[in-house]
Design a protein around this motif. Structure first.
Motif, short mmCIF file in Angstrom:
data_model
loop_
_atom_site.label_atom_id
_atom_site.label_comp_id
_atom_site.label_asym_id
_atom_site.label_seq_id
_atom_site.Cartn_x
_atom_site.Cartn_y
_atom_site.Cartn_z
N ALA A 99 23.22 -6.70 4.05
CA ALA A 99 23.84 -8.04 4.00
C ALA A 99 23.19 -8.99 5.00
N ALA A 100 22.77 -8.45 6.15
CA ALA A 100 22.19 -9.31 7.19
C ALA A 100 20.66 -9.29 7.18
N GLY A 101 20.07 -8.53 6.27
CA GLY A 101 18.61 -8.42 6.27
C GLY A 101 18.02 -8.50 4.88
N LYS A 102 18.61 -9.33 4.03
CA LYS A 102 18.21 -9.41 2.62
C LYS A 102 16.75 -9.81 2.45
N SER A 103 16.23 -10.62 3.37
CA SER A 103 14.86 -11.12 3.23
C SER A 103 13.82 -10.03 3.43
N ARG A 104 14.22 -8.88 4.00
CA ARG A 104 13.26 -7.79 4.22
C ARG A 104 13.28 -6.79 3.07
N VAL A 105 14.10 -7.06 2.04
CA VAL A 105 14.24 -6.16 0.89
C VAL A 105 13.48 -6.73 -0.31
N CYS A 106 12.61 -5.91 -0.91
CA CYS A 106 11.86 -6.30 -2.11
C CYS A 106 12.42 -5.53 -3.30
N LEU A 107 12.86 -6.27 -4.32
CA LEU A 107 13.36 -5.67 -5.55
C LEU A 107 12.22 -5.52 -6.54
N LEU A 108 11.95 -4.30 -6.97
CA LEU A 108 10.92 -4.08 -8.00
C LEU A 108 11.54 -4.44 -9.34
N ASP A 109 11.05 -5.54 -9.90
CA ASP A 109 11.72 -6.20 -11.01
C ASP A 109 10.70 -6.56 -12.10
N PRO A 110 10.84 -5.98 -13.31
CA PRO A 110 9.91 -6.29 -14.39
C PRO A 110 9.87 -7.77 -14.76
N SER A 111 10.91 -8.52 -14.40
CA SER A 111 10.96 -9.93 -14.74
C SER A 111 10.50 -10.84 -13.60
N ALA A 112 10.04 -10.26 -12.50
CA ALA A 112 9.60 -11.07 -11.36
C ALA A 112 8.37 -11.89 -11.74
N SER A 113 8.17 -12.99 -11.04
CA SER A 113 7.04 -13.88 -11.34
C SER A 113 5.75 -13.46 -10.63
N LYS A 114 5.86 -12.58 -9.64
CA LYS A 114 4.67 -12.16 -8.88
C LYS A 114 4.53 -10.64 -8.92
N ASP A 115 3.28 -10.17 -8.97
CA ASP A 115 3.02 -8.74 -8.88
C ASP A 115 3.05 -8.29 -7.42
N LEU A 116 3.40 -7.03 -7.21
CA LEU A 116 3.37 -6.45 -5.87
C LEU A 116 1.93 -6.46 -5.35
N ALA A 117 1.74 -6.81 -4.09
CA ALA A 117 0.42 -6.90 -3.49
C ALA A 117 0.43 -6.23 -2.12
N PRO A 118 -0.75 -5.81 -1.61
CA PRO A 118 -0.80 -5.14 -0.31
C PRO A 118 -0.13 -5.92 0.82
N GLU A 119 -0.24 -7.24 0.81
CA GLU A 119 0.36 -8.03 1.89
C GLU A 119 1.89 -7.96 1.89
N ASP A 120 2.48 -7.51 0.76
CA ASP A 120 3.94 -7.35 0.74
C ASP A 120 4.39 -6.26 1.70
N GLY A 121 3.49 -5.38 2.08
CA GLY A 121 3.83 -4.38 3.09
C GLY A 121 4.10 -4.98 4.44
N ASP A 122 3.56 -6.19 4.69
CA ASP A 122 3.82 -6.90 5.94
C ASP A 122 5.09 -7.73 5.87
N ASN A 123 5.50 -8.08 4.65
CA ASN A 123 6.64 -8.98 4.47
C ASN A 123 7.97 -8.27 4.23
N LYS A 163 21.81 -11.47 -6.70
CA LYS A 163 22.29 -11.35 -5.32
C LYS A 163 21.29 -11.94 -4.32
N GLY A 164 20.10 -12.31 -4.80
CA GLY A 164 19.15 -12.99 -3.93
C GLY A 164 18.04 -12.14 -3.38
N PHE A 165 17.88 -10.91 -3.88
CA PHE A 165 16.76 -10.08 -3.44
C PHE A 165 15.48 -10.57 -4.10
N GLU A 166 14.43 -10.75 -3.30
CA GLU A 166 13.17 -11.25 -3.84
C GLU A 166 12.48 -10.15 -4.65
N GLY A 167 11.87 -10.52 -5.79
CA GLY A 167 11.33 -9.54 -6.70
C GLY A 167 9.82 -9.51 -6.78
#
Length: 205
Positions: A70-94, A119-123
């Motif tokens: 609840a207090a750290g939502k921005s550090r959570v990445c949702l693996l989502d088939p409908s997301a607009s961006k593909d997972l990339a190596p730099e996501d390991g830093d984010n 719920k606001g998890f970035e995909g």
């Protein structure tokens, strides 16, 4: 780089043989990589298999991801088939936490990924092909920890498993290839599928 946590939300009260082998593979590989594997939203009646409990970095959790982070939502990445961006190596830093929202065993299925998206998890996407849960976690780890771009990971799509001269089955998923060009699958999975070759794949979850 901070240690990573891989989370699968599992809302079913039972665990089928297929899912048990997948989860054990995820837990073992995550532990070997210095990461943690967590099953969240487990019903109170859920019984964790002994082999899974024996993996030191595995965590069974009754709370859901929304409560846990609840207090750290921005550090959570949702693996989502409908997301607009593909997972990339730099996501390991984010991101520190990688969340897999596919729920097994629901009939009719609930689109848990869309619930988590709201719920606001970035995909991020893992590409166009459906993967097994352990493959999705394996690919994510290769990208964010191994710094390998998605398109450079060696894949095999819809492989055929040959059990004997007369019996084979096609697996409708994308897998990571091993050094011999064969799909990486959990230990015991080929035997399980071979024993239950007359069952629908969905029945094994």
């Amino acid at each position: 780089m901070a240690p990573k946590t891989y989370i699968v939300e599992h809302l079913d009260e039972e665990l089928g043989p297929w899912s048990e082998l997948e989860y054990l593979a995820i837990a073992t590989e995550s532990h070997e990589a210095g990461a943690k594997f967590l099953l969240s939203s487990l019903p109170s009646a859920f019984k964790v298999p002994d082999a899974l409990n024996a993996v030191p970095s595995f965590v069974a959790e009754n709370r859901g991801v929304e409560e846990l982070y609840a207090a750290g939502k921005s550090r959570v990445c949702l693996l989502d088939p409908s997301a607009s961006k593909d997972l990339a190596p730099e996501d390991g830093d984010n991101f520190d936490v990688f969340l897999f929202g596919g729920i097994l065993g629901d009939d009719p299925p609930r689109d848990r990924t869309s619930e988590l998206r709201k719920k606001g998890f970035e995909g991020r996407r893992l590409g166009p092909k459906q993967m097994t849960t352990d493959t999705a976690v394996r690919v994510t780890r290769l990208v964010v920890e191994g710094k390998t771009p998605l398109l450079e990971i060696p894949y095999v799509d819809d492989p055929d498993l040959q059990f004997n001269e007369h019996e084979s089955t096609s697996m409708p998923f994308r897998y990571v290839k091993d050094k011999d060009g064969k799909p990486i699958m959990p230990k015991g999975m080929v035997d399980l599928i071979g024993k239950d070759a007359d069952k629908a794949i969905d029945d094994l979850f």
